[in-house]
Design an enzyme around this catalytic site. Structure first.
Site, short mmCIF file in Angstrom:
data_model
loop_
_atom_site.label_atom_id
_atom_site.label_comp_id
_atom_site.label_asym_id
_atom_site.label_seq_id
_atom_site.Cartn_x
_atom_site.Cartn_y
_atom_site.Cartn_z
N TRP A 1 0.83 -1.21 0.00
CA TRP A 1 0.00 0.00 0.00
C TRP A 1 0.86 1.25 0.00
O TRP A 1 0.53 2.23 -0.66
CB TRP A 1 -0.99 0.00 1.16
CG TRP A 1 -1.97 -1.13 1.06
CD1 TRP A 1 -2.12 -2.17 1.92
CD2 TRP A 1 -2.93 -1.37 0.00
NE1 TRP A 1 -3.10 -3.04 1.48
CE2 TRP A 1 -3.61 -2.56 0.31
CE3 TRP A 1 -3.28 -0.68 -1.16
CZ2 TRP A 1 -4.62 -3.09 -0.51
CZ3 TRP A 1 -4.27 -1.20 -1.98
CH2 TRP A 1 -4.93 -2.39 -1.65
N LYS B 1 -12.70 -1.89 6.30
CA LYS B 1 -11.99 -2.77 7.23
C LYS B 1 -12.52 -2.58 8.64
O LYS B 1 -13.04 -3.51 9.22
CB LYS B 1 -10.49 -2.49 7.19
CG LYS B 1 -9.76 -3.25 6.09
CD LYS B 1 -9.45 -2.44 4.89
CE LYS B 1 -8.85 -3.26 3.76
NZ LYS B 1 -8.09 -2.43 2.82
N ASP C 1 -2.17 6.55 6.04
CA ASP C 1 -3.19 5.62 5.57
C ASP C 1 -3.48 4.70 6.75
O ASP C 1 -2.66 3.87 7.12
CB ASP C 1 -2.62 4.83 4.38
CG ASP C 1 -3.58 3.77 3.86
OD1 ASP C 1 -4.66 3.59 4.45
OD2 ASP C 1 -3.23 3.12 2.86
C1 LIG Z 1 -7.45 -2.00 1.79
C2 LIG Z 1 -6.40 -0.99 1.87
C3 LIG Z 1 -6.28 0.01 0.89
C4 LIG Z 1 -7.14 0.07 -0.35
O1 LIG Z 1 -8.37 0.56 -0.05
P1 LIG Z 1 -9.47 0.84 -1.18
O2 LIG Z 1 -10.56 1.48 -0.38
O3 LIG Z 1 -9.83 -0.48 -1.77
O4 LIG Z 1 -8.87 1.74 -2.18
C5 LIG Z 1 -5.30 0.98 1.07
N1 LIG Z 1 -4.49 0.95 2.14
C6 LIG Z 1 -4.58 0.00 3.09
C7 LIG Z 1 -3.66 0.04 4.27
C8 LIG Z 1 -5.54 -1.00 2.99
O5 LIG Z 1 -5.62 -1.94 3.94
#
Ligand SMILES: *Cc1c(COP(=O)(O)O)cnc(C)c1O
Length: 361
Positions: A103, A196, A172
């Site tokens: 990511w 999540k 993030d």
């Molecule tokens: C799942 C995830 C993403 C991607 O998220 P989307 O909403 O599908 O774009 C980005 N960063 C992390 C840390 C993730 O776990």
């Protein structure tokens, strides 16, 4: 009664059963309005209450001061990989990124695609991203320092956040937001796809500090500017109404049923400890992340005999334990134990793992 399994999916992921039941109960007639919440106008008082309550609860749960705005955005965490550098790096500036896995790699790549200057100040790629880099030297002039607080695929997590010497942190937090308490003060921006730990897919939460909003240039495309969302309570255009509604109910559950993030963290630590203790004692399974950096949300592991992993995942599912396959890019096994997965689910998983070890060990 619906037959439900223990859900260890990485995202979209388990939601609290009581929230699903609440959605079901009011789905056809939302609070006496004679319509579903999916059918009402986003300009109606019904939806207004939903979005305002969602914002308030996020602020209370994270203890946010007046200088932070809570925004609901489109495009997933992945669009933030573009919006963050687009909005926050000026032409003469460079941003620092820490690379702790897939990511982070994507975040760096998207910044470069739009021609922004980024400096990768540390990386854990040398050891398959199984740890979090320490003692990083940041540039005092950096626009911001970007980190991925929890690495969903590799199973690592920043235990404490780096001291950037006053440079705003941008994180993030898609896979660990609201899973533990932390001080938001060093953060200029936090973003998270909801699917999540916060709700369903379709909405991304951004928590942005006033001084970051003030950096946003006027001449960006309307839908790619944080200021557009901040000025219109995230309703410049039609927001993802249903996703925001479910998120609001999850926030209510976190506040009123769990009792806040400190309580949630205690439960999360218990869950992770139970599973890690089992992995550490066993020669049959092994965790893949360095002990000091391992995640309390995504527990990644292998079987000593990797050829047994497919059978393990299939038998687990046959026993009512779903979603244990590791990310397709790394293989192996992964149990995602976000806020909505219970201690009972983890206990059931450990019992199954012990039984599987007895049978195949
Ligand atoms: C799942 C995830 C993403 C991607 O998220 P989307 O909403 O599908 O774009 C980005 N960063 C992390 C840390 C993730 O776990």
């Amino acid at each position: 009664m619906a037959k439900r399994i223990f859900n260890f999916n990485a995202g979209p992921a388990a939601l609290p059963l009581s929230v699903l039941e609440e959605i079901q109960a009011e789905f056809l007639d939302y609070k006496g309005c004679g319509m579903s919440i999916t059918e009402v106008s986003h300009r109606s008082s019904w939806f207004d209450e939903v979005i305002n309550d969602a914002v308030l609860r996020v602020k209370r749960l994270l203890n946010l001061g007046e200088n932070y705005k809570v925004l609901f955005l489109h495009g997933g965490a992945s669009l933030q990989f573009t919006m963050v550098p687009l909005n926050l790096i000026a032409d003469d500036q460079v941003a620092d990124y820490v690379n702790t896995g897939s990511w982070s790699v994507k975040a760096i790549k998207e910044a470069e695609i739009i021609g922004k200057k980024v400096r990768v100040v540390a990386s854990s790629e040398d050891r398959d991203f199984n740890y979090i880099p320490k003692d990083i030297a940041f540039d005092a002039d950096a626009a911001y320092v970007h980190i991925t607080s929890n690495n969903t695929i590799r199973g690592t997590q920043w235990r404490s956040f780096p001291d950037t010497g006053g440079v705003p942190l941008v994180s993030d937090m898609s896979s660990d937001i609201m899973g533990r308490t932390f001080d938001v003060a060093p953060f200029g921006l936090i973003y998270a796809g909801a699917q999540k730990n916060l709700g369903p897919s379709g909405v991304t939460v951004a928590i942005i500090r006033q001084d970051m909003l003030e950096r946003v240039p006027d001449n960006l495309p309307t839908m790619l500017k944080y200021t557009t969302y901040a000025a219109k309570n995230s309703m410049f255009n039609t927001p993802p109404c249903f996703a925001i509604y479910v998120l609001q109910l999850v926030m209510k559950w976190l506040e009123e049923t769990i009792g806040g993030i400190a309580n949630m963290e205690e439960i999360n630590r218990k869950k992770a400890e139970l599973l890690y203790n089992y992995l550490d004692e066993s020669d049959f399974y092994r965790g893949t992340a360095e002990k000091e950096d391992r995640s309390i949300m995504n527990i990644t592991f292998r079987l000593a005999d990797e050829s047994l992993e497919e059978t393990f995942i299939a038998e687990a599912l046959a026993n009512g334990l779903g979603g244990l396959k590791g990310h397709r890019s790394v293989g192996g096994c992964r149990a995602s134990i976000y806020n909505a997965s219970s201690l009972e689910a983890v206990q059931a998983l450990v019992s199954f793992m012990a039984e599987f070890e007895r049978k195949h060990g």
